[in-house]
Design a protein around this motif. Sequence first.
Motif, PDB file in Angstrom:
ATOM      1  N   VAL A 256       0.837  -1.203   0.000  1.00 28.21           N
ATOM      2  CA  VAL A 256       0.000   0.000   0.000  1.00 28.21           C
ATOM      3  C   VAL A 256       0.869   1.249   0.000  1.00 28.21           C
ATOM      4  N   LEU A 257       1.942   1.218   0.793  1.00 26.30           N
ATOM      5  CA  LEU A 257       2.856   2.360   0.818  1.00 26.30           C
ATOM      6  C   LEU A 257       3.441   2.610  -0.571  1.00 26.30           C
ATOM      7  N   ASP A 258       3.805   1.550  -1.275  1.00 23.63           N
ATOM      8  CA  ASP A 258       4.340   1.709  -2.635  1.00 23.63           C
ATOM      9  C   ASP A 258       3.318   2.372  -3.552  1.00 23.63           C
TER      10      ASP A 258
ATOM     11  N   SER B 202     -26.618   0.758   4.096  1.00 20.76           N
ATOM     12  CA  SER B 202     -25.473   0.199   4.811  1.00 20.76           C
ATOM     13  C   SER B 202     -24.303  -0.032   3.856  1.00 20.76           C
ATOM     14  N   ILE B 203     -24.590  -0.570   2.657  1.00 18.59           N
ATOM     15  CA  ILE B 203     -23.525  -0.806   1.669  1.00 18.59           C
ATOM     16  C   ILE B 203     -22.897   0.517   1.235  1.00 18.59           C
ATOM     17  N   LEU B 204     -23.741   1.523   1.007  1.00 13.68           N
ATOM     18  CA  LEU B 204     -23.220   2.833   0.594  1.00 13.68           C
ATOM     19  C   LEU B 204     -22.361   3.454   1.683  1.00 13.68           C
ATOM     20  N   SER B 205     -22.786   3.303   2.930  1.00 14.92           N
ATOM     21  CA  SER B 205     -22.005   3.873   4.035  1.00 14.92           C
ATOM     22  C   SER B 205     -20.664   3.159   4.171  1.00 14.92           C
ATOM     23  N   VAL B 206     -20.652   1.845   3.948  1.00 15.01           N
ATOM     24  CA  VAL B 206     -19.399   1.092   4.028  1.00 15.01           C
ATOM     25  C   VAL B 206     -18.439   1.547   2.926  1.00 15.01           C
ATOM     26  N   ILE B 207     -18.969   1.689   1.704  1.00 12.61           N
ATOM     27  CA  ILE B 207     -18.122   2.144   0.590  1.00 12.61           C
ATOM     28  C   ILE B 207     -17.573   3.535   0.871  1.00 12.61           C
ATOM     29  N   PHE B 208     -18.449   4.417   1.323  1.00 15.01           N
ATOM     30  CA  PHE B 208     -18.015   5.788   1.626  1.00 15.01           C
ATOM     31  C   PHE B 208     -16.957   5.800   2.722  1.00 15.01           C
ATOM     32  N   SER B 209     -17.160   4.999   3.772  1.00 19.19           N
ATOM     33  CA  SER B 209     -16.209   4.965   4.884  1.00 19.19           C
ATOM     34  C   SER B 209     -14.857   4.438   4.428  1.00 19.19           C
ATOM     35  N   CYS B 210     -14.860   3.394   3.586  1.00 17.84           N
ATOM     36  CA  CYS B 210     -13.589   2.854   3.079  1.00 17.84           C
ATOM     37  C   CYS B 210     -12.849   3.890   2.239  1.00 17.84           C
ATOM     38  N   LEU B 211     -13.581   4.588   1.378  1.00 18.74           N
ATOM     39  CA  LEU B 211     -12.955   5.637   0.569  1.00 18.74           C
ATOM     40  C   LEU B 211     -12.405   6.751   1.452  1.00 18.74           C
ATOM     41  N   LEU B 212     -13.177   7.107   2.486  1.00 23.32           N
ATOM     42  CA  LEU B 212     -12.718   8.148   3.408  1.00 23.32           C
ATOM     43  C   LEU B 212     -11.463   7.701   4.147  1.00 23.32           C
ATOM     44  N   LEU B 213     -11.420   6.447   4.569  1.00 22.13           N
ATOM     45  CA  LEU B 213     -10.243   5.921   5.258  1.00 22.13           C
ATOM     46  C   LEU B 213      -9.023   5.962   4.347  1.00 22.13           C
ATOM     47  N   MET B 214      -9.168   5.493   3.103  1.00 20.34           N
ATOM     48  CA  MET B 214      -8.028   5.491   2.179  1.00 20.34           C
ATOM     49  C   MET B 214      -7.580   6.907   1.853  1.00 20.34           C
ATOM     50  N   LEU B 215      -8.560   7.804   1.678  1.00 20.04           N
ATOM     51  CA  LEU B 215      -8.205   9.195   1.396  1.00 20.04           C
ATOM     52  C   LEU B 215      -7.473   9.823   2.582  1.00 20.04           C
TER      53      LEU B 215
ATOM     54  N   LEU C 274       0.896  12.299   2.190  1.00 19.11           N
ATOM     55  CA  LEU C 274       1.395  13.495   1.496  1.00 19.11           C
ATOM     56  C   LEU C 274       1.970  14.510   2.483  1.00 19.11           C
ATOM     57  N   SER C 275       1.469  14.477   3.721  1.00 20.20           N
ATOM     58  CA  SER C 275       1.968  15.397   4.747  1.00 20.20           C
ATOM     59  C   SER C 275       3.166  14.827   5.490  1.00 20.20           C
ATOM     60  N   GLY C 276       3.588  13.606   5.112  1.00 18.18           N
ATOM     61  CA  GLY C 276       4.776  13.032   5.724  1.00 18.18           C
ATOM     62  C   GLY C 276       4.488  12.040   6.831  1.00 18.18           C
ATOM     63  N   TRP C 277       3.228  11.601   6.969  1.00 18.83           N
ATOM     64  CA  TRP C 277       2.876  10.643   8.021  1.00 18.83           C
ATOM     65  C   TRP C 277       2.433   9.332   7.395  1.00 18.83           C
ATOM     66  N   TRP C 278       3.032   8.268   7.879  1.00 17.20           N
ATOM     67  CA  TRP C 278       2.673   6.924   7.419  1.00 17.20           C
ATOM     68  C   TRP C 278       1.788   6.289   8.489  1.00 17.20           C
ATOM     69  N   ILE C 279       0.493   6.228   8.205  1.00 15.55           N
ATOM     70  CA  ILE C 279      -0.437   5.649   9.171  1.00 15.55           C
ATOM     71  C   ILE C 279      -0.979   4.338   8.600  1.00 15.55           C
ATOM     72  N   PRO C 280      -1.333   3.413   9.462  1.00 19.48           N
ATOM     73  CA  PRO C 280      -1.737   2.077   8.993  1.00 19.48           C
ATOM     74  C   PRO C 280      -3.056   2.121   8.234  1.00 19.48           C
ATOM     75  N   LEU C 281      -3.065   1.505   7.064  1.00 22.11           N
ATOM     76  CA  LEU C 281      -4.296   1.406   6.277  1.00 22.11           C
ATOM     77  C   LEU C 281      -4.879  -0.003   6.334  1.00 22.11           C
ATOM     78  N   ILE C 282      -4.025  -1.008   6.132  1.00 19.85           N
ATOM     79  CA  ILE C 282      -4.520  -2.390   6.107  1.00 19.85           C
ATOM     80  C   ILE C 282      -5.163  -2.778   7.442  1.00 19.85           C
ATOM     81  N   PRO C 283      -4.531  -2.537   8.632  1.00 18.02           N
ATOM     82  CA  PRO C 283      -5.205  -2.889   9.890  1.00 18.02           C
ATOM     83  C   PRO C 283      -6.517  -2.145  10.071  1.00 18.02           C
ATOM     84  N   SER C 284      -6.542  -0.869   9.656  1.00 11.47           N
ATOM     85  CA  SER C 284      -7.778  -0.100   9.794  1.00 11.47           C
ATOM     86  C   SER C 284      -8.878  -0.665   8.907  1.00 11.47           C
ATOM     87  N   LEU C 285      -8.506  -1.004   7.656  1.00 11.84           N
ATOM     88  CA  LEU C 285      -9.497  -1.605   6.754  1.00 11.84           C
ATOM     89  C   LEU C 285      -9.978  -2.947   7.287  1.00 11.84           C
TER      90      LEU C 285
END
Length: 730
Positions: free
Chosen positions: A53-55, A367-380, A387-398
């Motif tokens: 994901v970092l790559d 519920s499906i729409l909220s899940v999709i929106f939340s996943c997109l928000l998490l990835m964004l 971009l601000s220089g912070w590497w935060i976990p995405l896979i564990p959060s997902l």
Amino acid sequence: MSQQFIKRLVQLVLGLKSSFSKGHRELIITVTVVILVLLLRSLGLLQSLELAVLDQFFHLRPQESPNHRITIVAVDEASLRHGFPIADGVIAELLAKLQAHQPRAIGLDIYRDVPIKYGYTELVQAYQAMPNLVGVELLAPEGKQRVAPPPQLNPQQVGFNNIVYDPDGKVRRSLLYWHIGNQPHESFALKLAALYLKPEKILPQRAANNPESLQLGQAVFTRFTGNDGAYVGVDARGYQILSNFPKRDCDTAKKSRCSYQQVSMADVLADKVSPNLIKDRIVLIGSTAASIKEGVFIPYSSRLISGAEPIPGIVLQAYFVDQLISAALDGRPLLQAWPDVWEYLWIFLWSYIGAVTTWQIRRPLPSILSVIFSCLLLMLSAYLAFLSGWWIPLIPSLLTFSGSVIWITYHLAYTQEELKRSKEFLQQIINTIADPIFVKNEQLQWIVLNQAYCQFIGYPDTMLIDKSDLDFFPQHEVEVFRKQDQLVLTTQHPQENEEEFTDAYGRTHLIETKRSLHKDAAGNSFLVGVIRDITQRKLMEDELRRTAAELFRSNHELKLKEDKLRYLAYHDSLTGLPNRKFFAEQLQESINWAHENHLLLGLLFIDLDGFKQVNDTLGHEVGDRLLVIIGQRLSNSLRASDTVSRLGGDEFTVLLRAIPHQQVAAKVAEKIMASITEPIVLNGYTTKVSASIGISIYPHTSQDADTLVKQADVAMYRAKNLGKNCYEFF
């Protein structure tokens, strides 16, 4: 990853399961999912996914402005025509031509620990004449083979070229320092960056806020630890940092992929390179020829479709140098990992969001729409943080978010199935009961009703199911119903209450409702209410209360009349003093009490002197008023335990209870005479009367009531014969 922290989380979730009620289901599921994911992460099972994901974040980042600080002199295939390994004389000539164009620093990424072919002397002279030259060495950690630096080059002009590889073979970190024994060594990239920054008066130093960290200009380089970001227990020896590889734009659109300005060594030797590409820059000399096979893999090497493409080692050094200089001069963000606590909270937050949103929405499409929106928000969010220089976990959060969503979805399906079964069972049971019965859910909506309830309220069950009290009853009744319902849901104890109830026809009933809470196997809570119509009973109770109140009022009036008759029977109607009958009863009771307690009792018989003259001259009305005043004066002259009575006409008696000796009776008689003889003004006339008093003492003179009265009467007449206004003992 802290194993102790994982153990504490496990203890926490076990405590939650044992102590939390149904209202905390989302929190229990959240903590459980977080613990499972963190366990997976602590075992390193998520490391490769997070690095991938970092790559991709590196690939997605926007292009940055071209770098005009670095030029790579590439030893390409054309340059290899000069021979390989390249002779010392060729390198000496190359260095001389580059130095002529005044670069700030030259980095020679070619190992020269022994003489190669011809020109060694010229190369040594070039080393000595170029203080801005940096050579390379390969350090030997753990006793492995080492490539020494050029022996004639000043040790201060040598940087190590060691590279840190990740488990997947890629380079995502860079080394700044390495210690062998107590001797520190600086990296090739750091040496070059320091030379470039020296004219700007920027030198490597300890950070003010953390002496263990390196500071260059605006940048503080946080030291990497083995568990930063997605890493789990990797080698963190030396002073390592996470590399935030720049993504430089091209000066020309002809290139398929941009990196740094490159010129061929052959072109430099042939004087075909513009001095502007050399002057005041960092010049890196190294191999780019594919035949030498010195390629390394970095995040930009990955491709979603095609295979990974390595980059030359000299280009990797350019990335390292660029990162250091851009951070120091331009404030370009460095790549840092969150502290463990913030990562855990971030993972927990998304797990909780997944649980709460799924539990609250429940309907499939939203519920499906909220899940999709939340996943997109998490990835964004993770991408913007990157971009601000912070590497935060995405896979564990997902994973925690998805795990909570799946768990809650399964639980909702199970709960709905159990709810359906419970409703069917309850419907069968309550239809056999004659009393009106309702069953509500936790939202206080009717879910099951028996026929008796529907008949009682006057609406069919098709209108009532999934509705609430607010839809059918007046507001004041609804407030009472909901207050009692909430009380049962909160305390989980049965409650019984009397309420008003208005049916569909507008008739108001008085009802008695018993509410209780029940749960099924899935934990669904049901509020069950049994109603009993007590309208007729209440009417009868009200009638009985009114009858009782009427009887009480009648009894009270009779008591008042009785008290009044008794008062009239025992009191003088003129003065209000006790009369002869009351006196006789009190005398006998006083004698008995004195006998039992061995005390004296005094009896004073009083007759007014001059009353007949006032009555004859001023009239009976004035005489009556005189008698009232005399009665008041007698009462004021006595103790509360004494009794004054009017026997009739102008005759009065006084009972003196519990006197120690007969002289007390004499003093009371004197006090009475003094009070009576005071002038009295009646109708403008000043009137004066006196009193003759006879005294008998129990038991000295007699122990019989009638005898005591007669003796006192005799003594009174004796006082009158002696001249009146005096007293006499019998």
